[in-house]
Scaffold this active site. Sequence first.
Site, PDB file in Angstrom:
ATOM      1  N   ASP A 104      46.816  32.819  46.689  1.00  0.00           N
ATOM      2  CA  ASP A 104      45.673  32.829  46.001  1.00  0.00           C
ATOM      3  C   ASP A 104      44.973  31.337  45.516  1.00  0.00           C
ATOM      4  O   ASP A 104      45.772  30.970  44.452  1.00  0.00           O
ATOM      5  CB  ASP A 104      45.876  33.653  44.620  1.00  0.00           C
ATOM      6  CG  ASP A 104      44.699  34.099  43.972  1.00  0.00           C
ATOM      7  OD1 ASP A 104      43.564  33.803  44.310  1.00  0.00           O
ATOM      8  OD2 ASP A 104      44.891  34.674  42.888  1.00  0.00           O
ATOM      9  N   ASP A 138      37.714  31.340  47.923  1.00  0.00           N
ATOM     10  CA  ASP A 138      38.776  31.901  47.304  1.00  0.00           C
ATOM     11  C   ASP A 138      39.700  32.836  48.183  1.00  0.00           C
ATOM     12  O   ASP A 138      39.051  33.739  48.854  1.00  0.00           O
ATOM     13  CB  ASP A 138      38.313  32.845  46.016  1.00  0.00           C
ATOM     14  CG  ASP A 138      39.438  33.371  45.335  1.00  0.00           C
ATOM     15  OD1 ASP A 138      40.644  32.927  45.591  1.00  0.00           O
ATOM     16  OD2 ASP A 138      39.257  34.270  44.537  1.00  0.00           O
TER      17      ASP A 138
END
Length: 361
Positions: free
Chosen positions: A21, A232
Amino acid sequence: MALIVSFPIGTPPQTQQMVLDTGSQLSWVRCHDKARTKLPPSSFDPSLSSSFSVLPCTHPICKPRIPDYTLPTSCDQNRLCHYSYFYADGTLAEGNLVQEKITFSASQTTPPLTLGCARDSSADEGILGMNLGRLSFASQAKITKFSYCVPVRRSPVTATPPGVFYLGVNPNSGGFQFTDLLTFSQSQRMPNLDPLAYTVGMEGIRIGGKQLNISRSVFRPNAGGSGQTMIDSGTEFTFLVEDAYVKVEEEITRLVGSKMKKGFVYGGALDLCTNSDAVEIGRLVGDLVLVLERGVEIVVEKERVFTDVGSGVRCFSIGRSDLLGVASNIIGNIHQQNLWVEYDLANRRVGFGKADCSKAV
C-alpha cells in the site's frame, strides 16, 4: 483487487501476507493471540521470534503526531503503546506498536523496525505501508527505490498470475518514463491534502483519442488541499474529483448512450455500468489515456476501460471521489496493470514502463 506480498518477519522469519500500500504509512501484521481463536493460523506469533519487542507508551514514537497515525495513540492497561489506524475503505486495525526485524536472508536483515501488531482488524492480511512518512517500511528500511509489476486481472481472480515486487534497483528501469513527484511541506496543514502520498501532476485525460476539456488545475491541490492526484497501489479503481468526473461521465455517456444500466452502482463506487460485452464497449469507447507531466502517459487499452464486475455487468473503471469519501484524484492499481511502476525516492519521481507482468519474473 489487492497487491499481496509475502514478507519474512521476525527471527526466525515467519512469512506474512501483506497488502502493498503506497497510500498508507504504518506497516502492521495480524498478531497471534492465544486468547482468540478466530485469528487465521497464518497470523504472526511474537512468542516464536527472538527479535520481537513491544514499545512502552513512554517511547518517543508513541507520541500522537499527525499525520503518523490517523487516530491518536494511547496507553493501554499494561502501559504499552496502543495504536488505531483507519482506512478510507472503512477498514480499522488496532493493537500495539512493536519493533521487529525483517529477515530476507541470513545476510540481509533490517534493524528493528516499528510495526503494528494488530489484535483486532477486519482484514485477513496485514499492510506493508510504503508512503513517504517516517514510519513507512520504505523510510525505516532506508529503501531508495522500489517497483512492482501488476499482471492483468483475470476472471476468476484465482487464475490471475503472480506479479513482481522489487526492493532496490530494477534491471528493467532503463526504458521507464519518469514524472516528478509534487512535494509539500508537512507544515502546510491543509485539511484535504495528504502530504505523504505519491502526488503527481496530471495534465489531462483522453478517451478514444479525444482530449477532454478539463482544466489541469482540477488535478492539483487547491487552497484546502482538494484535488491532489496520487498513485496508490492500495486502491483498486481510479477516482476523480467532481469537476473532472463530470467531463468523463459526459463523454462515456455520449459514446455508450442507451447501453448504460440506469441507477446501477457497483460497490458504492462505480456508477457507469452496462450489460454489453467487452469487445462492443471497447469499440465504442476506445483507449483511455491519463496524461501526466513530462509527457508520461498511462494508456488503458480499450478492452480494459470497462471492468467485469460479475453477473455479465461491466463498469467504467473510474469512479467519483465523492463516493469514496475523499477529495483527491487517485490512480488505482486497475490502471497500473501491465506496467512497471517504480518509486524513485532518491530522485523524487515515479517511473512507468510497459510490460507483460505475467512474464516479468
